[in-house]
Motif scaffolding. Structure first.
Motif, PDB file in Angstrom:
ATOM      1  N   CYS A 251       0.855  -1.194   0.000  1.00 52.12           N
ATOM      2  CA  CYS A 251       0.000   0.000   0.000  1.00 52.12           C
ATOM      3  C   CYS A 251       0.890   1.243   0.000  1.00 52.12           C
ATOM      4  CB  CYS A 251      -0.910   0.005   1.222  1.00 52.12           C
ATOM      5  SG  CYS A 251      -1.846  -1.527   1.445  1.00 52.12           S
ATOM      6  N   VAL A 252       0.871   1.979  -1.094  1.00 51.09           N
ATOM      7  CA  VAL A 252       1.721   3.152  -1.262  1.00 51.09           C
ATOM      8  C   VAL A 252       0.881   4.407  -1.111  1.00 51.09           C
ATOM      9  CG1 VAL A 252       3.229   4.432  -2.835  1.00 51.09           C
ATOM     10  CG2 VAL A 252       3.330   1.925  -2.762  1.00 51.09           C
ATOM     11  N   THR A 253       1.280   5.300  -0.237  1.00 54.44           N
ATOM     12  CA  THR A 253       0.680   6.630  -0.150  1.00 54.44           C
ATOM     13  C   THR A 253       1.805   7.643  -0.049  1.00 54.44           C
ATOM     14  OG1 THR A 253       0.504   6.744   2.258  1.00 54.44           O
ATOM     15  CG2 THR A 253      -1.291   5.669   1.092  1.00 54.44           C
ATOM     16  N   LYS A 254       1.694   8.737  -0.784  1.00 49.49           N
ATOM     17  CA  LYS A 254       2.750   9.739  -0.810  1.00 49.49           C
ATOM     18  C   LYS A 254       2.168  11.082  -1.251  1.00 49.49           C
ATOM     19  CE  LYS A 254       4.164   9.090  -5.611  1.00 49.49           C
ATOM     20  NZ  LYS A 254       5.285   8.860  -6.544  1.00 49.49           N
ATOM     21  N   GLY A 255       2.877  12.142  -0.937  1.00 50.04           N
ATOM     22  CA  GLY A 255       2.463  13.470  -1.354  1.00 50.04           C
ATOM     23  C   GLY A 255       2.654  13.642  -2.851  1.00 50.04           C
ATOM     24  N   VAL A 256       1.667  14.235  -3.514  1.00 49.19           N
ATOM     25  CA  VAL A 256       1.721  14.413  -4.967  1.00 49.19           C
ATOM     26  C   VAL A 256       1.290  15.834  -5.316  1.00 49.19           C
ATOM     27  CG1 VAL A 256       1.298  11.982  -5.459  1.00 49.19           C
ATOM     28  CG2 VAL A 256      -0.644  13.558  -5.274  1.00 49.19           C
ATOM     29  N   PRO A 257       1.740  16.357  -6.471  1.00 47.82           N
ATOM     30  CA  PRO A 257       1.257  17.666  -6.923  1.00 47.82           C
ATOM     31  C   PRO A 257      -0.158  17.547  -7.466  1.00 47.82           C
ATOM     32  CG  PRO A 257       2.732  16.719  -8.558  1.00 47.82           C
ATOM     33  CD  PRO A 257       2.754  15.786  -7.379  1.00 47.82           C
ATOM     34  N   CYS A 258      -0.943  18.563  -7.240  1.00 47.77           N
ATOM     35  CA  CYS A 258      -2.324  18.558  -7.723  1.00 47.77           C
ATOM     36  C   CYS A 258      -2.808  19.996  -7.853  1.00 47.77           C
ATOM     37  CB  CYS A 258      -3.233  17.771  -6.776  1.00 47.77           C
ATOM     38  SG  CYS A 258      -4.942  17.648  -7.342  1.00 47.77           S
ATOM     39  N   SER A 259      -3.102  20.401  -9.090  1.00 44.64           N
ATOM     40  CA  SER A 259      -3.530  21.780  -9.332  1.00 44.64           C
ATOM     41  C   SER A 259      -4.996  22.008  -8.994  1.00 44.64           C
ATOM     42  CB  SER A 259      -3.284  22.143 -10.809  1.00 44.64           C
ATOM     43  OG  SER A 259      -3.974  21.246 -11.662  1.00 44.64           O
ATOM     44  N   LEU A 260      -5.727  20.952  -8.653  1.00 42.98           N
ATOM     45  CA  LEU A 260      -7.132  21.133  -8.280  1.00 42.98           C
ATOM     46  C   LEU A 260      -7.293  21.938  -6.998  1.00 42.98           C
ATOM     47  CD1 LEU A 260      -8.764  17.656  -8.990  1.00 42.98           C
ATOM     48  CD2 LEU A 260      -9.215  19.806 -10.166  1.00 42.98           C
ATOM     49  N   VAL A 261      -6.292  21.872  -6.116  1.00 39.36           N
ATOM     50  CA  VAL A 261      -6.376  22.554  -4.826  1.00 39.36           C
ATOM     51  C   VAL A 261      -5.269  23.605  -4.771  1.00 39.36           C
ATOM     52  CG1 VAL A 261      -6.379  22.288  -2.324  1.00 39.36           C
ATOM     53  CG2 VAL A 261      -7.230  20.432  -3.783  1.00 39.36           C
ATOM     54  N   PRO A 262      -5.607  24.885  -4.876  1.00 46.80           N
ATOM     55  CA  PRO A 262      -4.574  25.927  -4.804  1.00 46.80           C
ATOM     56  C   PRO A 262      -3.886  25.923  -3.436  1.00 46.80           C
ATOM     57  CG  PRO A 262      -6.666  26.796  -5.643  1.00 46.80           C
ATOM     58  CD  PRO A 262      -6.946  25.431  -5.101  1.00 46.80           C
ATOM     59  N   ARG A 263      -2.623  26.285  -3.446  1.00 48.13           N
ATOM     60  CA  ARG A 263      -1.864  26.363  -2.202  1.00 48.13           C
ATOM     61  C   ARG A 263      -2.283  27.607  -1.419  1.00 48.13           C
ATOM     62  NH1 ARG A 263       2.943  23.850  -0.892  1.00 48.13           N
ATOM     63  NH2 ARG A 263       3.026  23.084  -3.062  1.00 48.13           N
ATOM     64  N   ARG A 264      -2.463  27.431  -0.105  1.00 46.38           N
ATOM     65  CA  ARG A 264      -2.869  28.538   0.764  1.00 46.38           C
ATOM     66  C   ARG A 264      -1.889  28.677   1.920  1.00 46.38           C
ATOM     67  NH1 ARG A 264      -8.638  26.233   2.178  1.00 46.38           N
ATOM     68  NH2 ARG A 264      -7.347  24.352   2.186  1.00 46.38           N
ATOM     69  N   ASN A 265      -1.963  29.831   2.578  1.00 43.64           N
ATOM     70  CA  ASN A 265      -1.114  30.038   3.756  1.00 43.64           C
ATOM     71  C   ASN A 265      -1.549  29.138   4.910  1.00 43.64           C
ATOM     72  OD1 ASN A 265       0.438  32.009   2.474  1.00 43.64           O
ATOM     73  ND2 ASN A 265      -0.926  33.673   3.124  1.00 43.64           N
ATOM     74  N   LYS A 266      -2.867  29.007   5.101  1.00 39.84           N
ATOM     75  CA  LYS A 266      -3.415  28.143   6.140  1.00 39.84           C
ATOM     76  C   LYS A 266      -4.575  27.354   5.561  1.00 39.84           C
ATOM     77  CE  LYS A 266      -2.146  31.013  10.131  1.00 39.84           C
ATOM     78  NZ  LYS A 266      -2.650  31.698  11.342  1.00 39.84           N
ATOM     79  N   PRO A 267      -4.608  26.067   5.759  1.00 41.65           N
ATOM     80  CA  PRO A 267      -3.594  25.249   6.424  1.00 41.65           C
ATOM     81  C   PRO A 267      -2.329  25.135   5.581  1.00 41.65           C
ATOM     82  CG  PRO A 267      -5.269  23.853   5.460  1.00 41.65           C
ATOM     83  CD  PRO A 267      -5.757  25.251   5.292  1.00 41.65           C
ATOM     84  N   ARG A 268      -1.221  24.906   6.242  1.00 48.38           N
ATOM     85  CA  ARG A 268       0.063  24.821   5.565  1.00 48.38           C
ATOM     86  C   ARG A 268       0.213  23.459   4.892  1.00 48.38           C
ATOM     87  NH1 ARG A 268       5.939  25.913   8.435  1.00 48.38           N
ATOM     88  NH2 ARG A 268       7.241  25.286   6.664  1.00 48.38           N
TER      89      ARG A 268
END
Length: 428
Positions: A251-268
């Motif tokens: 079972c592999v889980t890892k952080g990935v890039p995704c443009s569906l969710v814009p980056r915000r200051n909070k939550p970090r």
């Protein structure tokens, strides 16, 4: 000399009460200054520090850095400091374009949004990630040796944990948990079921499926996890997928890039995140020869934006308390499934697995062994070190720890930070 004279003057007070009161008045401002400095440092981390951390971490899947505690997966949260380790490192693999099937957006997303993700899908979860997890399971990934941290057990579970510190990146964690009277399939579904996770993981405050593939079972999900009041909450964009070999599951889980969710200051957002586990049936500790227990090997590291030495302290203090919370959650999930309750959507996605043969895993293990024989692990090139006066840093930490507080927690934090600064000094 002025400091020494002041201390001597305090020690010459006629009674011990006067001495203690004078010392308290003397060290209280220093201790307040230390706390304020730590909090301000976390809250106002300069931009150059973020740039430096991004340049420091490798993105190759052959270089791993965990844990919380394992949502860490088998450590969902830290009991004392509420740290979560817990799954993923984003990396790209152009060779897996043929394997990566087009993912359709989840029902809550419009079809137009999927066109923005074509360049990101290849980097989500690929066969190379499964190969890397297999090497971790066999302890043939080429990383440093694991150092055991813990060995605990209850009547229904046993738990062991290890840690290692790579030359670059955050600490890596490995754990082995054996649950009695549990099947690998149930445990697999349990850790994948985001809808049920909120019943036992009190740090998860939001989860949403962003993308999914009904053919391979690949999912991209968004998690928001609650952190202590002096830290902002953390956001995770996680790609995950399961490979099956017999009744063993990678079972592999890892952080990935995704443009569906814009980056915000909070939550970090936490970009460096890896939390993957291997699940299989093992013999029960009752010694009856029956494979009625389930073994979970977890590998976890992440960069939460907290100094690594302080995070390591939090893991040591809260790991067992966090791990013990998982077993009641698993038993509740067993009861929930036995009652005939319908399987959640994320739980049903856990049952869509990519088949991999045992022969392929054996060939991968053989290739890894052959390649490691040609390497000389005893002769790595190390950068030249400058003789930064480390004794000044450590000596100052000793003086500060003995002056400020007699507690173990205070000394551990100060010594850990001092060691961190000393290692930085050697790299300058």
């Amino acid at each position: 000399m002025a400091l020494v004279s002041v201390l001597l003057e305090i020690l010459q007070r006629p009674t011990i009460v006067d001495v203690l009161s004078e010392l308290l008045m003397f060290i209280a401002p220093l201790w307040i200054a230390v706390l304020v400095g730590v909090l301000v440092g976390w809250a106002w981390k300069p931009r150059w520090a973020n740039v430096l951390s991004k340049d420091t971490f490798p993105t190759s899947p052959t270089t791993t850095t965990l844990s919380t505690c394992f949502a860490f997966v088998p450590i969902p949260s830290l009991n004392s400091l509420k740290f979560q380790f817990p799954n993923c490192i984003p990396w790209t693999n152009d060779n897996d374009e043929k394997e990566a099937l087009p993912l359709s957006p989840a029902a809550s997303k419009s079809d137009s949004s999927s066109s923005q993700l074509d360049n990101e899908k290849v980097a989500w979860v690929t066969r190379e990630d499964a190969d890397h997890l297999s090497r971790l399971v066999e302890e043939k990934d080429g990383g440093p040796a694991w150092i055991q941290m813990m060995d605990r057990s209850t009547s229904t579970m046993s738990y062991q944990a290890w840690r290692r510190d790579p030359e670059t990146g955050p600490p890596q964690y490995r754990s082995r948990t054996v649950y009695e009277d549990a099947t690998p399939e149930l445990v697999r579904d349990f850790f994948w079921d985001d809808e049920f996770r909120s019943n036992w993981d009190d740090m998860l405050i939001h989860s949403e499926t962003l993308e999914e593939c009904p053919t391979t079972g690949t999912m991209v999900v968004q998690w928001v996890r609650k952190f202590p009041f002096f830290c902002s909450d953390r956001e995770y964009i996680i790609g995950r997928r399961i490979w099956e070999s017999g009744r063993s599951y990678y079972c592999v889980t890892k952080g990935v890039p995704c443009s569906l969710v814009p980056r915000r200051n909070k939550p970090r957002r936490v970009d460096l995140y890896y939390s993957s586990w291997f699940i299989r049936a093992v013999e029960s500790k009752r010694g009856d020869g029956q494979f009625t227990a389930c073994e979970v090997l977890l590998f976890h590291h992440e960069d939460m934006g907290i100094p690594w030495e302080i995070a390591k302290l939090g893991v040591r203090q809260g790991m067992w308390g966090a791990v013990k919370k998982i077993d009641p959650g698993l038993r509740a999930y067993q009861t929930h499934r036995a009652s005939g309750a319908p399987l959640s959507h994320s739980g049903s996605m856990a049952q869509i697995n990519t088949k991999v043969s045992a022969d392929y895993l054996r060939s991968l293990e053989s290739n890894t062994s052959n390649s490691s024989e040609g390497e000389n692990p005893d002769s790595p090139e190390k950068p030249s070190e400058k003789n930064i006066p480390k004794i000044l840093v450590v000596g100052g930490a000793i003086l500060l720890a003995c002056t400020l507080d007699r507690g173990l927690l205070t000394k551990a934090v100060i010594f850990g930070v001092a060691r961190r600064f000393a290692r930085i000094g050697r790299r300058l």
